[in-house]
Motif scaffolding. Structure first.
Motif, short mmCIF file in Angstrom:
data_model
loop_
_atom_site.label_atom_id
_atom_site.label_comp_id
_atom_site.label_asym_id
_atom_site.label_seq_id
_atom_site.Cartn_x
_atom_site.Cartn_y
_atom_site.Cartn_z
N TYR A 84 0.82 -1.21 0.00
CA TYR A 84 0.00 0.00 0.00
C TYR A 84 0.86 1.26 0.00
O TYR A 84 0.52 2.26 -0.63
N ILE A 85 1.96 1.22 0.72
CA ILE A 85 2.86 2.38 0.75
C ILE A 85 3.54 2.56 -0.61
O ILE A 85 3.66 3.67 -1.11
N LEU A 86 3.93 1.46 -1.22
CA LEU A 86 4.62 1.52 -2.51
C LEU A 86 3.72 2.03 -3.64
O LEU A 86 4.21 2.67 -4.58
N ILE A 87 2.43 1.74 -3.57
CA ILE A 87 1.53 2.19 -4.65
C ILE A 87 0.95 3.58 -4.39
O ILE A 87 0.31 4.15 -5.27
N PHE A 88 1.20 4.14 -3.22
CA PHE A 88 0.67 5.46 -2.88
C PHE A 88 1.07 6.55 -3.87
O PHE A 88 0.26 7.43 -4.18
N PRO A 89 2.30 6.53 -4.42
CA PRO A 89 2.64 7.55 -5.42
C PRO A 89 1.68 7.57 -6.62
O PRO A 89 1.46 8.62 -7.22
N GLY A 90 1.10 6.43 -6.95
CA GLY A 90 0.11 6.40 -8.04
C GLY A 90 -1.12 7.21 -7.68
O GLY A 90 -1.69 7.92 -8.52
N ASN A 91 -1.56 7.13 -6.43
CA ASN A 91 -2.71 7.91 -5.98
C ASN A 91 -2.37 9.40 -5.97
O ASN A 91 -3.20 10.24 -6.34
N ILE A 92 -1.16 9.71 -5.52
CA ILE A 92 -0.72 11.12 -5.52
C ILE A 92 -0.67 11.65 -6.96
O ILE A 92 -1.12 12.76 -7.23
N SER A 93 -0.14 10.84 -7.87
CA SER A 93 -0.07 11.23 -9.28
C SER A 93 -1.45 11.47 -9.86
O SER A 93 -1.66 12.44 -10.60
N GLN A 94 -2.39 10.60 -9.53
CA GLN A 94 -3.76 10.77 -10.02
C GLN A 94 -4.32 12.11 -9.53
O GLN A 94 -4.97 12.83 -10.29
N TYR A 95 -4.05 12.44 -8.27
CA TYR A 95 -4.53 13.71 -7.71
C TYR A 95 -3.84 14.90 -8.36
O TYR A 95 -4.49 15.84 -8.82
N THR A 96 -2.52 14.89 -8.38
CA THR A 96 -1.78 16.06 -8.86
C THR A 96 -1.95 16.30 -10.35
O THR A 96 -1.83 17.43 -10.81
N ASN A 97 -2.25 15.23 -11.09
CA ASN A 97 -2.44 15.38 -12.54
C ASN A 97 -3.91 15.43 -12.94
O ASN A 97 -4.22 15.48 -14.14
N GLY A 98 -4.81 15.39 -11.97
CA GLY A 98 -6.23 15.52 -12.25
C GLY A 98 -6.78 14.43 -13.16
O GLY A 98 -7.59 14.70 -14.04
N ILE A 99 -6.37 13.19 -12.93
CA ILE A 99 -6.79 12.08 -13.78
C ILE A 99 -8.06 11.46 -13.21
O ILE A 99 -8.12 11.07 -12.05
#
Length: 140
Positions: A84-99
């Motif tokens: 879960y910690i390792l995949i968290f950057p994907g969630n951050i990317s989705q937020y910061t890039n408005g996907i």
């Protein structure tokens, strides 16, 4: 480590949800999961698909471990928490890039989702007894 009925039930539930999510990676939700691949990774379609497929396989394996690897449930819980910690950057990317994906079609919804990742980490650790193990391992 002995865990309660509630912990065991929630461990099995979390494992089942992980298996379902993993199957989704490999089948009907593949496009949605592509939105989770961090934008800072190579923007190559084959690579991104590999990330989605391999993370789906890992999710299925971790989910099955949560359900059936009872003898080593602490290890399974720690492994899932790390995942879960390792995949968290994907969630951050989705937020910061408005996907948009999984019904997260506003910045507010994507932001709120970020706060659920720590809940998943704690769920994995608590339901397997790993949280107590980690907190008490140096108390001797």
């Amino acid at each position: 480590m002995k865990t309660s009925f509630l912990q065991n039930a929630l461990r099995i539930l979390l494992g089942s949800l992980m298996v379902m999510a993993g199957v989704g990676h490999l089948t009907t939700q593949r496009e949605e999961f592509l939105a989770q691949v961090p934008a800072w990774l190579p923007n190559d379609a084959a690579f991104m698909d590999f990330v989605v497929l391999s993370s789906g396989i890992v999710e299925i394996a971790l989910g099955l471990a949560m359900i059936f690897w009872v003898k080593n449930k602490i290890k399974a819980g720690i492994a899932l928490a790390i995942f879960y910690i390792l995949i968290f950057p994907g969630n951050i990317s989705q937020y910061t890039n408005g996907i948009d994906a999984f019904g997260l079609d506003t910045d507010l919804k994507r932001l709120i989702r970020l706060f659920f990742q720590p809940v998943l980490v704690l769920w994995a650790l608590w339901s397997t007894g790993a949280l107590s193990f980690l907190l008490n391992r140096n108390k001797n």
